[in-house]
Structures are given as C-alpha cells and as structure tokens.
Design an enzyme around this catalytic site. Sequence first.
Site, PDB file in Angstrom:
ATOM      1  N   GLN A  12      -5.750   7.902  19.854  1.00 37.62           N
ATOM      2  CA  GLN A  12      -5.087   7.340  18.493  1.00 37.62           C
ATOM      3  C   GLN A  12      -4.452   6.160  18.509  1.00 37.62           C
ATOM      4  O   GLN A  12      -4.671   5.168  17.615  1.00 37.62           O
ATOM      5  CB  GLN A  12      -4.022   8.393  18.134  1.00 37.62           C
ATOM      6  CG  GLN A  12      -3.109   8.055  16.991  1.00 37.62           C
ATOM      7  CD  GLN A  12      -1.852   8.730  16.991  1.00 37.62           C
ATOM      8  OE1 GLN A  12      -1.839   9.793  16.030  1.00 37.62           O
ATOM      9  NE2 GLN A  12      -0.866   8.804  17.740  1.00 37.62           N
ATOM     10  N   ASP A  13      -3.616   5.832  19.400  1.00 40.07           N
ATOM     11  CA  ASP A  13      -2.781   4.362  19.305  1.00 40.07           C
ATOM     12  C   ASP A  13      -3.858   3.262  19.668  1.00 40.07           C
ATOM     13  O   ASP A  13      -3.850   2.273  19.194  1.00 40.07           O
ATOM     14  CB  ASP A  13      -1.908   4.326  20.299  1.00 40.07           C
ATOM     15  CG  ASP A  13      -0.700   5.439  20.024  1.00 40.07           C
ATOM     16  OD1 ASP A  13      -0.857   5.967  19.034  1.00 40.07           O
ATOM     17  OD2 ASP A  13       0.518   5.436  20.831  1.00 40.07           O
ATOM     18  N   LEU A  85      -1.872   2.095  27.368  1.00 37.21           N
ATOM     19  CA  LEU A  85      -1.750   3.207  26.506  1.00 37.21           C
ATOM     20  C   LEU A  85      -2.269   4.508  27.276  1.00 37.21           C
ATOM     21  O   LEU A  85      -2.062   5.465  26.856  1.00 37.21           O
ATOM     22  CB  LEU A  85      -2.515   3.021  25.159  1.00 37.21           C
ATOM     23  CG  LEU A  85      -2.296   1.777  24.566  1.00 37.21           C
ATOM     24  CD1 LEU A  85      -2.809   1.817  23.094  1.00 37.21           C
ATOM     25  CD2 LEU A  85      -0.799   1.438  24.228  1.00 37.21           C
ATOM     26  N   ALA A  87      -2.778   7.741  29.403  1.00 38.87           N
ATOM     27  CA  ALA A  87      -2.008   8.751  30.016  1.00 38.87           C
ATOM     28  C   ALA A  87      -2.641   9.975  29.753  1.00 38.87           C
ATOM     29  O   ALA A  87      -3.455  10.333  29.094  1.00 38.87           O
ATOM     30  CB  ALA A  87      -0.527   8.661  29.365  1.00 38.87           C
ATOM     31  N   GLN A  88      -2.185  10.878  30.759  1.00 38.05           N
ATOM     32  CA  GLN A  88      -2.062  12.388  30.378  1.00 38.05           C
ATOM     33  C   GLN A  88      -0.825  12.621  29.860  1.00 38.05           C
ATOM     34  O   GLN A  88       0.111  12.890  30.157  1.00 38.05           O
ATOM     35  CB  GLN A  88      -2.304  13.170  31.767  1.00 38.05           C
ATOM     36  CG  GLN A  88      -2.598  14.668  31.669  1.00 38.05           C
ATOM     37  CD  GLN A  88      -1.636  15.384  30.648  1.00 38.05           C
ATOM     38  OE1 GLN A  88      -2.039  15.675  29.403  1.00 38.05           O
ATOM     39  NE2 GLN A  88      -0.531  15.880  31.280  1.00 38.05           N
ATOM     40  N   SER A  89      -1.113  12.815  28.377  1.00 34.46           N
ATOM     41  CA  SER A  89       0.133  12.820  27.521  1.00 34.46           C
ATOM     42  C   SER A  89       0.363  14.179  26.813  1.00 34.46           C
ATOM     43  O   SER A  89       1.324  14.210  26.045  1.00 34.46           O
ATOM     44  CB  SER A  89      -0.215  11.636  26.307  1.00 34.46           C
ATOM     45  OG  SER A  89      -1.429  12.104  25.710  1.00 34.46           O
ATOM     46  N   THR A 132       7.854   6.597  26.530  1.00 33.43           N
ATOM     47  CA  THR A 132       8.063   7.648  25.608  1.00 33.43           C
ATOM     48  C   THR A 132       9.550   8.291  25.592  1.00 33.43           C
ATOM     49  O   THR A 132      10.236   7.957  26.682  1.00 33.43           O
ATOM     50  CB  THR A 132       7.375   8.827  26.155  1.00 33.43           C
ATOM     51  OG1 THR A 132       7.440   9.910  25.537  1.00 33.43           O
ATOM     52  CG2 THR A 132       7.530   9.311  27.706  1.00 33.43           C
ATOM     53  N   GLU A 134      10.248  11.067  25.812  1.00 38.60           N
ATOM     54  CA  GLU A 134      10.518  12.315  26.598  1.00 38.60           C
ATOM     55  C   GLU A 134      11.187  11.917  27.966  1.00 38.60           C
ATOM     56  O   GLU A 134      11.546  12.775  28.745  1.00 38.60           O
ATOM     57  CB  GLU A 134       8.916  12.871  27.014  1.00 38.60           C
ATOM     58  CG  GLU A 134       8.300  13.654  25.933  1.00 38.60           C
ATOM     59  CD  GLU A 134       8.776  15.091  25.592  1.00 38.60           C
ATOM     60  OE1 GLU A 134       9.552  15.367  26.208  1.00 38.60           O
ATOM     61  OE2 GLU A 134       8.729  15.467  24.564  1.00 38.60           O
ATOM     62  N   TYR A 160       5.426  15.118  33.018  1.00 41.81           N
ATOM     63  CA  TYR A 160       5.107  14.042  31.960  1.00 41.81           C
ATOM     64  C   TYR A 160       6.249  12.924  31.954  1.00 41.81           C
ATOM     65  O   TYR A 160       5.989  11.804  31.981  1.00 41.81           O
ATOM     66  CB  TYR A 160       4.638  14.492  30.691  1.00 41.81           C
ATOM     67  CG  TYR A 160       4.538  13.379  29.626  1.00 41.81           C
ATOM     68  CD1 TYR A 160       3.319  12.354  29.785  1.00 41.81           C
ATOM     69  CD2 TYR A 160       5.460  13.347  28.611  1.00 41.81           C
ATOM     70  CE1 TYR A 160       3.038  11.533  28.833  1.00 41.81           C
ATOM     71  CE2 TYR A 160       5.273  12.336  27.521  1.00 41.81           C
ATOM     72  CZ  TYR A 160       4.142  11.231  27.709  1.00 41.81           C
ATOM     73  OH  TYR A 160       3.697  10.212  26.775  1.00 41.81           O
ATOM     74  N   LYS A 164       6.287   9.219  33.568  1.00 41.98           N
ATOM     75  CA  LYS A 164       6.315   8.059  32.493  1.00 41.98           C
ATOM     76  C   LYS A 164       7.752   7.129  32.945  1.00 41.98           C
ATOM     77  O   LYS A 164       7.693   6.081  32.635  1.00 41.98           O
ATOM     78  CB  LYS A 164       6.695   8.295  31.177  1.00 41.98           C
ATOM     79  CG  LYS A 164       5.398   8.878  30.165  1.00 41.98           C
ATOM     80  CD  LYS A 164       4.451   7.454  30.396  1.00 41.98           C
ATOM     81  CE  LYS A 164       3.217   7.629  29.328  1.00 41.98           C
ATOM     82  NZ  LYS A 164       2.478   6.417  29.035  1.00 41.98           N
TER      83      LYS A 164
END
Length: 367
Positions: A12-13, A85, A87-89, A132, A134, A160, A164
Amino acid sequence: MKKALITWITGQDGSYLAELLISKGYEVHGIKRRSSLINTERIDHLFQDPHMVDTRFILHYGDMTDSANLIKLVAQIQPDEIYNLAAQSHVKVSFDMPEYTANTDGIGTLRLLEAIRSNGLEEKTKFYQASTSEMYGGMGFNMPSTGYTEQSPFYPRSPYGVAKLYGYRITVNYRESYDIFACNGILFNHESPIRGETFVTRKITRAVAQIHLGLQDKLYIGNLDAQRDRGHAKDYVEGMRLMLQQDKPQDYVLATGKTTTVRDFITLSFKQVGIQLNREGTGIQEVGKNSSTGEVLVEVDENYFRPSEVDLLLGDPSKAKKELWRTPHYNVEQLCLEMVKSDIEVFKKHKILKENGFEILKDFPSY
C-alpha cells in the site's frame, strides 16, 4: 534527477509513495520479492517497459533477509533516498512467525543501513525507516492525555512491535554513529482502498461490500473495543517524503490525533450502504443486527484476538504539523466511504459472474 529506492514497493505505502515521487520528478527503483504469482496489482499503472528510453520506474528482485543482494542493489542504484517500508507487518501473524518477523523487520533494517555504509554512501544517501505506533504498546502509564509523542517511552506488546523497535533504535544509532541522514517515521494506522485484505479495516469494508451485494452473510471480527488513530495512506506517504527534505534528520509521529474503535468503524462502514446496526449483548456475545430486518450481520470470534491486546493507540502529531506536515486531507468518515465504495466496485464483478452461473472462489484469507 533524484533517485529513490523503495523496499516493498508492491505494498500500500510503496505504491502510493512511488506514484508521489514520480510526480515530483524522481527516478524510482523498487524492491519486490520473487513470487510465482503476479503480485504487482498496486503498481501496474506505474509500470514502464524497460526497453523504453528514460524509464523512471524500475523494479528489482530482492529480500530483506539477503545482505549481499541489498548491498549490490544499493551499489548499483546509488540512491539519493531510501524508503524502507518492507516488513512482515501483520501483528497477529507476528506471534505465529516471531523469528521471521524479527529477521525481516529488525535485522532487515540493519542490513539496509550497512548497505549504505559499506558502499560509502553516508553523505549521499538519506534513509527513511517506517516505524510504527505498535512500539508504544498502548499502555496507560506511557501515554500522555493528548497522545503519544516522539518522546513517549516504548513498550511493544507483540513480536512485530519488538522487531520494529530494533529497527527504530538501529536507525538512530547509525544516524549518531556514522552521520547518516536517517529518519524514523512513527506512523499510526493508515488505511486506503488498497490496504491489505487481512488488515481489520479492509476486512470490514470488504465484508460490508459483499453483504450489501448479497455475496456474504456475516462479518466475524475480533476485539471490538480496540481504538486506533486512523488516517489515509496518501497523506502519510507525503509525510515520509517531507522528512527527507528537512535540513537535519529527525524522527516524527504522523497521526490524526483522533481515535476510532473497531466497533465504530464497522458501524460507519455499514452506514455507507444504508444499513443501521443495533448492538446486542456484551463481550464475546455481542452481535450487530440490521435495525430494519433483525438479521445478525456482525459476530465476535475469539480466534481473532491477539495473545496480548493493545487497546488504545493515539498519536500527537504536533511536531510534524509544526515543522513539515500540513493538515491531512482525509478524516475517518471520508476514508471509510472511499474504501467501501472501492470494494463495492470490486465485488460487483463477482456478483455479475455469480448471477450468470459462475462459481466464485473465496479470494481472501480466513484470519
């Protein structure tokens, strides 16, 4: 002409950022993982035949777990800006795949920074790290009343978030140790019509679209009380770009300063198709019923709860608004409407096929 390298350009980003940078005159290089399935749907409109003269959109195979590959690509491209950008997000999946998440999201960031350093590009290449919200963990003790800031303490509550946080810290470390222009963008939730299908907002809008069209009976969901600060990805990628245009590297929180519960986002999504929900029950027994028909459209499924829940994430974007970021174009209502409309258009095709006797296979994961 500036050159930018974007990891996970197919996300997406990555797709929104690539579109923005091309419009600003950049030559954009993107890293995508090798797959036997075509996974470039989000960037197909940007594709340029590599045989063309002056191509400004180039894709490369790569992986955040492959140091040699990343060093080679950075040496070959000589980028002015790198936007990490990749990642396993997916937060819940990180509990199932903690080692892979750490390797990709944490050590992968180190590999890119080392690629800059080992190629002697400390003075040339600027680096953006996608951090993030998170990392904060949503704990009451570490959140000011106005929301998390750049100075708020971190307390990640998922593999996650922990991975990060390593990426965040190593970015700061390389900035201070090697004088690399390296920034962390601490982004709160940002959504769009091309958000991944397994993320909760997109799962909701896809379900609402299918229920509206008679293709699905019910939405099963996890924690209805979770509150998130949600913006539009288009606004946030502009913030990413602006961070690397500043005079000195800094870290910024990008957020709206407002939260929405999962419950409210569901209600808002159904409102876009003319359905008002009535709530009955509490906890895992709570259901959402169509106020006109009494039909149950929303149920809670315990399987979608995380081992450790993050109940509230609210950001304070005061620094970003003062130094680099304009007021975002989208509020949550506009965001929700755009997502629902887009998913209705997607599933109208399914409806036509079904009405003409074709079998429609489920094209989204069950988690």
